[in-house]
Design a protein around this motif. Structure first.
Motif, PDB file in Angstrom:
ATOM      1  N   ALA A   1       0.830  -1.204   0.000  1.00 33.60           N
ATOM      2  CA  ALA A   1       0.000   0.000   0.000  1.00 33.60           C
ATOM      3  C   ALA A   1       0.864   1.253   0.000  1.00 33.60           C
ATOM      4  N   ARG A   2       1.960   1.247   0.746  1.00 28.37           N
ATOM      5  CA  ARG A   2       2.849   2.408   0.763  1.00 28.37           C
ATOM      6  C   ARG A   2       3.471   2.636  -0.613  1.00 28.37           C
ATOM      7  N   ARG A   3       3.868   1.561  -1.285  1.00 31.73           N
ATOM      8  CA  ARG A   3       4.441   1.700  -2.631  1.00 31.73           C
ATOM      9  C   ARG A   3       3.387   2.233  -3.605  1.00 31.73           C
ATOM     10  N   GLN A   4       2.164   1.731  -3.496  1.00 30.04           N
ATOM     11  CA  GLN A   4       1.099   2.199  -4.388  1.00 30.04           C
ATOM     12  C   GLN A   4       0.772   3.668  -4.123  1.00 30.04           C
ATOM     13  N   ALA A   5       0.741   4.059  -2.860  1.00 30.70           N
ATOM     14  CA  ALA A   5       0.446   5.457  -2.514  1.00 30.70           C
ATOM     15  C   ALA A   5       1.551   6.376  -3.019  1.00 30.70           C
ATOM     16  N   ALA A   6       2.799   5.903  -2.981  1.00 30.53           N
ATOM     17  CA  ALA A   6       3.917   6.712  -3.461  1.00 30.53           C
ATOM     18  C   ALA A   6       3.844   6.910  -4.972  1.00 30.53           C
ATOM     19  N   LYS A   7       3.235   5.974  -5.681  1.00 34.00           N
ATOM     20  CA  LYS A   7       3.104   6.079  -7.132  1.00 34.00           C
ATOM     21  C   LYS A   7       2.048   7.093  -7.548  1.00 34.00           C
ATOM     22  N   LEU A   8       1.229   7.532  -6.616  1.00 37.08           N
ATOM     23  CA  LEU A   8       0.155   8.470  -6.926  1.00 37.08           C
ATOM     24  C   LEU A   8       0.438   9.830  -6.295  1.00 37.08           C
ATOM     25  N   PRO A   9       1.346  10.599  -6.888  1.00 36.42           N
ATOM     26  CA  PRO A   9       1.669  11.902  -6.279  1.00 36.42           C
ATOM     27  C   PRO A   9       0.496  12.868  -6.302  1.00 36.42           C
ATOM     28  N   SER A  10      -0.450  12.661  -7.210  1.00 28.92           N
ATOM     29  CA  SER A  10      -1.595  13.564  -7.286  1.00 28.92           C
ATOM     30  C   SER A  10      -2.636  13.262  -6.213  1.00 28.92           C
ATOM     31  N   LEU A  11      -2.433  12.191  -5.464  1.00 29.37           N
ATOM     32  CA  LEU A  11      -3.375  11.816  -4.419  1.00 29.37           C
ATOM     33  C   LEU A  11      -3.303  12.834  -3.285  1.00 29.37           C
ATOM     34  N   SER A  12      -4.400  13.513  -3.047  1.00 32.83           N
ATOM     35  CA  SER A  12      -4.445  14.563  -2.033  1.00 32.83           C
ATOM     36  C   SER A  12      -4.546  13.959  -0.634  1.00 32.83           C
ATOM     37  N   LEU A  13      -3.973  14.646   0.336  1.00 35.73           N
ATOM     38  CA  LEU A  13      -4.083  14.204   1.723  1.00 35.73           C
ATOM     39  C   LEU A  13      -5.399  14.645   2.343  1.00 35.73           C
ATOM     40  N   ASP A  14      -6.025  15.635   1.731  1.00 33.48           N
ATOM     41  CA  ASP A  14      -7.309  16.123   2.240  1.00 33.48           C
ATOM     42  C   ASP A  14      -8.422  15.175   1.807  1.00 33.48           C
ATOM     43  N   PRO A  15      -9.374  14.926   2.679  1.00 34.31           N
ATOM     44  CA  PRO A  15     -10.488  14.055   2.291  1.00 34.31           C
ATOM     45  C   PRO A  15     -11.315  14.720   1.194  1.00 34.31           C
ATOM     46  N   PRO A  16     -11.829  13.932   0.269  1.00 33.52           N
ATOM     47  CA  PRO A  16     -12.670  14.512  -0.780  1.00 33.52           C
ATOM     48  C   PRO A  16     -13.997  14.978  -0.192  1.00 33.52           C
ATOM     49  N   PRO A  17     -14.681  15.863  -0.887  1.00 32.55           N
ATOM     50  CA  PRO A  17     -15.976  16.322  -0.365  1.00 32.55           C
ATOM     51  C   PRO A  17     -17.019  15.210  -0.445  1.00 32.55           C
ATOM     52  N   MET A  18     -17.915  15.218   0.518  1.00 30.99           N
ATOM     53  CA  MET A  18     -19.021  14.260   0.496  1.00 30.99           C
ATOM     54  C   MET A  18     -19.963  14.665  -0.636  1.00 30.99           C
ATOM     55  N   GLN A  19     -20.285  13.709  -1.500  1.00 30.50           N
ATOM     56  CA  GLN A  19     -21.158  14.008  -2.623  1.00 30.50           C
ATOM     57  C   GLN A  19     -22.603  13.616  -2.337  1.00 30.50           C
ATOM     58  N   ALA A  20     -22.801  12.720  -1.397  1.00 33.06           N
ATOM     59  CA  ALA A  20     -24.155  12.313  -1.012  1.00 33.06           C
ATOM     60  C   ALA A  20     -24.512  13.014   0.301  1.00 33.06           C
ATOM     61  N   THR A  21     -25.726  13.522   0.358  1.00 34.65           N
ATOM     62  CA  THR A  21     -26.172  14.195   1.579  1.00 34.65           C
ATOM     63  C   THR A  21     -26.658  13.169   2.595  1.00 34.65           C
ATOM     64  N   GLN A  22     -26.776  13.599   3.835  1.00 33.03           N
ATOM     65  CA  GLN A  22     -27.280  12.711   4.884  1.00 33.03           C
ATOM     66  C   GLN A  22     -28.712  12.265   4.568  1.00 33.03           C
ATOM     67  N   GLU A  23     -29.496  13.151   3.968  1.00 28.09           N
ATOM     68  CA  GLU A  23     -30.870  12.803   3.619  1.00 28.09           C
ATOM     69  C   GLU A  23     -30.900  11.684   2.571  1.00 28.09           C
ATOM     70  N   GLN A  24     -30.000  11.780   1.576  1.00 32.09           N
ATOM     71  CA  GLN A  24     -29.924  10.733   0.557  1.00 32.09           C
ATOM     72  C   GLN A  24     -29.501   9.403   1.170  1.00 32.09           C
ATOM     73  N   LEU A  25     -28.535   9.458   2.065  1.00 34.62           N
ATOM     74  CA  LEU A  25     -28.042   8.236   2.692  1.00 34.62           C
ATOM     75  C   LEU A  25     -29.130   7.588   3.544  1.00 34.62           C
ATOM     76  N   GLN A  26     -29.898   8.402   4.251  1.00 37.32           N
ATOM     77  CA  GLN A  26     -30.997   7.867   5.048  1.00 37.32           C
ATOM     78  C   GLN A  26     -32.103   7.322   4.156  1.00 37.32           C
ATOM     79  N   GLN A  27     -32.406   8.044   3.091  1.00 38.38           N
ATOM     80  CA  GLN A  27     -33.461   7.622   2.171  1.00 38.38           C
ATOM     81  C   GLN A  27     -33.128   6.263   1.539  1.00 38.38           C
TER      82      GLN A  27
END
Length: 97
Positions: free
Chosen positions: A8-34
């Motif tokens: 996993a460390r080798r694979q992560a090193a191969k992806l320099p464009s991989l951001s350390l910040d979490p991506p934004p949630m695209q589904a809302t809590q209402e959608q997840l509950q629904q």
């Protein structure tokens, strides 16, 4: 023999464009509950789980169906795992010096 963590460390090193910040949630809590997404699956890839589960229900969980949706969800989960590995590596490097 290399461990899973080493791979996993080798694979992560191969992806320099991989951001350390979490991506934004695209589904809302209402959608997840629904769509009755369990709490343990309400992560950054939950927006892909909704169409996957809909496809599964539509096809009565037939094993050969929904391959594209499942692949998209699994790729998202794997990239999220690599992001967490990369973030942990950065934290360890900061702690060591």
């Amino acid at each position: 023999m290399a461990s899973v963590g080493d791979h996993a460390r080798r694979q992560a090193a191969k992806l320099p464009s991989l951001s350390l910040d979490p991506p934004p949630m695209q589904a809302t809590q209402e959608q997840l509950q629904q769509h009755k997404i369990p709490l343990q699956y309400r992560d950054y890839c939950a927006h892909l789980l909704i169409p996957l589960n809909e496809c599964r229900v539509k096809n009565f969980w037939w094993p050969g169906t929904c391959k594209h949706e499942r692949h998209e969800f699994e790729v998202c989960q794997y990239r999220e795992y690599l992001r967490r590995v990369k973030k942990m590596e950065v934290q360890r490097a900061q702690e060591q010096g």
